[in-house]
Design an enzyme around this catalytic site. Structure first.
Site, short mmCIF file in Angstrom:
data_model
loop_
_atom_site.label_atom_id
_atom_site.label_comp_id
_atom_site.label_asym_id
_atom_site.label_seq_id
_atom_site.Cartn_x
_atom_site.Cartn_y
_atom_site.Cartn_z
CG ASP A 39 -2.02 0.99 1.19
OD1 ASP A 39 -2.21 1.66 0.15
OD2 ASP A 39 -2.71 1.13 2.20
CG ASP A 74 -1.63 7.42 0.89
OD1 ASP A 74 -0.55 7.81 0.42
OD2 ASP A 74 -2.74 7.67 0.37
#
Length: 116
Positions: A15, A17
């Protein structure tokens, strides 16, 4: 004649963020908002050196909400890649879901669309 067996592809999908860069309550809207988490880029470069491919799969509902444009997101990712290249690292792909949480798409994590 013996055929050589192909080496399996090793891949890590991360991922963005909160994993690679600091997350912000009001979204990462421009390159100036993008701040890498200490050690995250170095870790990606180490994976690269070990022969492991690295890709990002990220929900970016700020696009659907009109908080930033596709060009802003591309500029953020250019900054990420520029900083990573300073450590001799790279990304093998960046895959985004541009939809909002209630859009019902198949590409929004945790659904499998970005991986497929």
């Amino acid at each position: 004649m013996r055929h050589r067996q192909a080496r399996p592809i090793r891949l890590v999908v991360l991922d963005r963020d909160g994993v690679i860069n600091e997350d912000r309550e009001n979204f990462i809207r421009c390159p100036e908002d993008w701040v890498p988490i200490e050690g995250s880029l170095r870790a990606i470069a180490q994976l690269n050196r070990a022969g492991i491919r690295v890709a990002i799969a990220t929900n970016q509902s700020g696009l659907a909400r009109g908080l930033f444009e596709q060009s802003d997101l591309e500029a953020i990712h250019r900054e990420l890649e520029r900083e990573l290249s300073k450590l001799e690292g790279h990304l093998d792909g960046i895959f985004i879901c541009p939809h909002g949480p209630s859009d019902g798409c198949e590409c929004r994590k945790p659904r499998p669309g970005l991986l497929l």
